[in-house]
Each structure stands twice: as C-alpha cells, then as structure tokens.
Design a protein around this motif. Structure first.
Motif, PDB file in Angstrom:
ATOM      1  N   PHE A  41       0.821  -1.209   0.000  1.00 48.53           N
ATOM      2  CA  PHE A  41       0.000   0.000   0.000  1.00 48.53           C
ATOM      3  C   PHE A  41       0.851   1.254   0.000  1.00 48.53           C
ATOM      4  N   GLY A  42       0.405   2.259  -0.758  1.00 41.78           N
ATOM      5  CA  GLY A  42       0.954   3.592  -0.636  1.00 41.78           C
ATOM      6  C   GLY A  42       0.343   4.255   0.592  1.00 41.78           C
ATOM      7  N   SER A  43       0.404   5.575   0.639  1.00 45.03           N
ATOM      8  CA  SER A  43      -0.127   6.344   1.773  1.00 45.03           C
ATOM      9  C   SER A  43      -1.578   6.749   1.520  1.00 45.03           C
ATOM     10  N   ARG A  44      -2.311   6.912   2.613  1.00 48.78           N
ATOM     11  CA  ARG A  44      -3.677   7.467   2.590  1.00 48.78           C
ATOM     12  C   ARG A  44      -4.630   6.658   1.701  1.00 48.78           C
ATOM     13  N   ILE A  45      -4.641   5.366   1.886  1.00 46.76           N
ATOM     14  CA  ILE A  45      -5.524   4.458   1.143  1.00 46.76           C
ATOM     15  C   ILE A  45      -6.817   4.286   1.920  1.00 46.76           C
ATOM     16  N   LYS A  46      -7.942   4.262   1.202  1.00 48.81           N
ATOM     17  CA  LYS A  46      -9.223   3.964   1.837  1.00 48.81           C
ATOM     18  C   LYS A  46      -9.802   2.717   1.173  1.00 48.81           C
ATOM     19  N   ILE A  47     -10.125   1.721   2.002  1.00 49.88           N
ATOM     20  CA  ILE A  47     -10.734   0.475   1.538  1.00 49.88           C
ATOM     21  C   ILE A  47     -12.036   0.288   2.291  1.00 49.88           C
ATOM     22  N   VAL A  48     -13.098  -0.048   1.572  1.00 50.85           N
ATOM     23  CA  VAL A  48     -14.376  -0.357   2.205  1.00 50.85           C
ATOM     24  C   VAL A  48     -14.575  -1.865   2.090  1.00 50.85           C
ATOM     25  N   GLU A  49     -14.628  -2.536   3.234  1.00 47.16           N
ATOM     26  CA  GLU A  49     -14.791  -3.989   3.237  1.00 47.16           C
ATOM     27  C   GLU A  49     -16.250  -4.368   3.114  1.00 47.16           C
ATOM     28  N   PRO A  50     -16.574  -5.574   2.673  1.00 48.12           N
ATOM     29  CA  PRO A  50     -15.628  -6.629   2.379  1.00 48.12           C
ATOM     30  C   PRO A  50     -15.028  -6.462   0.979  1.00 48.12           C
ATOM     31  N   CYS A  51     -13.769  -6.777   0.882  1.00 52.50           N
ATOM     32  CA  CYS A  51     -13.111  -6.845  -0.425  1.00 52.50           C
ATOM     33  C   CYS A  51     -12.004  -7.886  -0.330  1.00 52.50           C
ATOM     34  N   ASN A  52     -11.544  -8.313  -1.487  1.00 52.25           N
ATOM     35  CA  ASN A  52     -10.553  -9.369  -1.568  1.00 52.25           C
ATOM     36  C   ASN A  52      -9.368  -8.821  -2.351  1.00 52.25           C
ATOM     37  N   LEU A  53      -8.317  -8.440  -1.640  1.00 44.71           N
ATOM     38  CA  LEU A  53      -7.118  -7.875  -2.250  1.00 44.71           C
ATOM     39  C   LEU A  53      -5.943  -8.756  -1.851  1.00 44.71           C
ATOM     40  N   TYR A  54      -5.165  -9.211  -2.816  1.00 42.01           N
ATOM     41  CA  TYR A  54      -4.022 -10.053  -2.460  1.00 42.01           C
ATOM     42  C   TYR A  54      -2.913  -9.943  -3.497  1.00 42.01           C
ATOM     43  N   GLY A  55      -1.694  -9.779  -2.975  1.00 44.26           N
ATOM     44  CA  GLY A  55      -0.514  -9.779  -3.824  1.00 44.26           C
ATOM     45  C   GLY A  55      -0.450  -8.653  -4.825  1.00 44.26           C
ATOM     46  N   CYS A  56      -1.148  -7.553  -4.577  1.00 42.99           N
ATOM     47  CA  CYS A  56      -1.191  -6.434  -5.523  1.00 42.99           C
ATOM     48  C   CYS A  56      -0.468  -5.224  -4.942  1.00 42.99           C
ATOM     49  N   ARG A  57      -0.369  -4.170  -5.742  1.00 41.61           N
ATOM     50  CA  ARG A  57       0.250  -2.918  -5.301  1.00 41.61           C
ATOM     51  C   ARG A  57      -0.706  -1.776  -5.578  1.00 41.61           C
ATOM     52  N   ILE A  58      -0.988  -0.978  -4.560  1.00 43.40           N
ATOM     53  CA  ILE A  58      -1.951   0.123  -4.668  1.00 43.40           C
ATOM     54  C   ILE A  58      -1.246   1.407  -4.264  1.00 43.40           C
ATOM     55  N   GLY A  59      -1.250   2.385  -5.185  1.00 38.15           N
ATOM     56  CA  GLY A  59      -0.525   3.636  -4.993  1.00 38.15           C
ATOM     57  C   GLY A  59      -1.179   4.579  -3.994  1.00 38.15           C
ATOM     58  N   ASP A  60      -0.530   5.704  -3.752  1.00 32.27           N
ATOM     59  CA  ASP A  60      -0.990   6.718  -2.800  1.00 32.27           C
ATOM     60  C   ASP A  60      -2.385   7.242  -3.136  1.00 32.27           C
ATOM     61  N   ASP A  61      -3.136   7.573  -2.083  1.00 34.10           N
ATOM     62  CA  ASP A  61      -4.417   8.279  -2.194  1.00 34.10           C
ATOM     63  C   ASP A  61      -5.466   7.541  -3.029  1.00 34.10           C
ATOM     64  N   CYS A  62      -5.448   6.224  -3.006  1.00 33.64           N
ATOM     65  CA  CYS A  62      -6.428   5.426  -3.761  1.00 33.64           C
ATOM     66  C   CYS A  62      -7.628   5.070  -2.895  1.00 33.64           C
ATOM     67  N   PHE A  63      -8.710   4.712  -3.573  1.00 31.23           N
ATOM     68  CA  PHE A  63      -9.941   4.244  -2.935  1.00 31.23           C
ATOM     69  C   PHE A  63     -10.316   2.917  -3.564  1.00 31.23           C
ATOM     70  N   VAL A  64     -10.698   1.951  -2.731  1.00 25.28           N
ATOM     71  CA  VAL A  64     -11.202   0.661  -3.205  1.00 25.28           C
ATOM     72  C   VAL A  64     -12.532   0.409  -2.517  1.00 25.28           C
ATOM     73  N   GLY A  65     -13.590   0.260  -3.318  1.00 25.01           N
ATOM     74  CA  GLY A  65     -14.927   0.053  -2.790  1.00 25.01           C
ATOM     75  C   GLY A  65     -15.198  -1.387  -2.383  1.00 25.01           C
ATOM     76  N   PRO A  66     -16.354  -1.612  -1.752  1.00 25.97           N
ATOM     77  CA  PRO A  66     -16.688  -2.953  -1.252  1.00 25.97           C
ATOM     78  C   PRO A  66     -16.985  -3.938  -2.378  1.00 25.97           C
ATOM     79  N   PHE A  67     -16.883  -5.210  -2.036  1.00 26.99           N
ATOM     80  CA  PHE A  67     -17.183  -6.315  -2.947  1.00 26.99           C
ATOM     81  C   PHE A  67     -16.303  -6.257  -4.196  1.00 26.99           C
ATOM     82  N   THR A  68     -15.069  -5.823  -4.005  1.00 27.18           N
ATOM     83  CA  THR A  68     -14.092  -5.700  -5.082  1.00 27.18           C
ATOM     84  C   THR A  68     -13.033  -6.776  -4.908  1.00 27.18           C
TER      85      THR A  68
END
Length: 155
Positions: free
Chosen positions: A16-43
C-alpha cells in the motif's frame, strides 16, 4: 460428507501507498496500490495487479492478474477485467501462459459494468458504461458500445 476447501475474503500481501481507503468486504491479495487510492466494497484485486496513485476502484469491480492501471483513473461499479481470451477455443483452465495482459493509461475513466479484454488503453480516455473493449485504444477520446468505438465529436 465432504468438506469444501474454504478461502476467506481478506486483504493480504498488499503493498500500500499512503492514505488508502478500503471499504470492506473486499478481496485484495498480492497487488500494489498507490498513494491516495480508494477501493470500494465487494471488489477483488488479484496478485500482481498495479493500481496507480489517486485511482478510484468502485464497488463490485474485478481486476484480474496481469492488469496495470495508471494514475488518476476511475474504475466504475461492476467493471470486469479479463485476461483469458479463450485462444484455444475454451478457457485456459489455469494455463497462465495463455493469459494476456492489460495496460490502462493515466486519467482513464471506465464506466459501470464495462468489460475490458486484454488491451492497451491510452491516456485521457473515457469508456462508456456497459461497453466492451476488445481492441487497443491508442487515441484519447470517448469510446462506447459493444465493441467499443470512438464517439464522434460535435454530435
């Protein structure tokens, strides 16, 4: 009675970069997410995926292996990325050498329920909701339809 092999939804082995917002439930594995990103639920964002800074991935999106998304992008609700083109006439059935990669440029917006086949999409592109992108997009502009085509300006 047989017992299934159960895998739990979760966030694991993510860079993870800085200031990430994730809304669970979500399934994230082995990936790279840059600064200031948002990931919504059921992703689901799979192994090896790279998401650039300030990109938003809305709910119910599926980002499979071999996808790279640039900076300042918007991935709408229910967007599906595909890496198996059924090049042998059917599914690859785990034969990853048959999969193909996808590269999304910077400042790309992909509307809800679009399907993105293994392609390259240039910077500054808008993909309309429900579109199916089957070929590379090399010129900035707005594209829509199945298959997605560039919309004419001035209409």
């Amino acid at each position: 009675m047989n017992r299934p092999d159960v895998h739990q939804v979760g966030v694991r082995d993510v860079e993870f970069g800085s200031r990430i917002k994730i809304v669970e439930p979500c399934n994230l594995y082995g990936c790279r997410i840059g600064d200031d990103c948002f990931v919504g639920p059921f992703t689901e964002i799979q192994k090896g995926v790279v998401i650039g800074a300030r990109t938003r991935v809305q709910s119910h999106a599926f980002v499979c292996e071999l996808v790279a998304i640039g900076e300042d992008c918007f991935i709408g609700h229910g967007v599906m990325f595909v890496n198996d083109t059924f090049s042998t006439g059917g599914p690859a059935r785990g034969r990853k050498e048959l999969w193909r990669d996808t590269a999304i440029g910077n400042r790309v917006s992909i509307g809800s329920n679009a399907t993105i086949m293994p392609v390259r999409i240039a910077d500054d592109v808008v993909i309309g909701a429900g579109s199916v992108v089957t070929k590379d997009i090399t010129t900035a502009g707005t594209y829509a339809g199945n298959p997605a085509r560039r919309l004419l300006a001035g209409r």
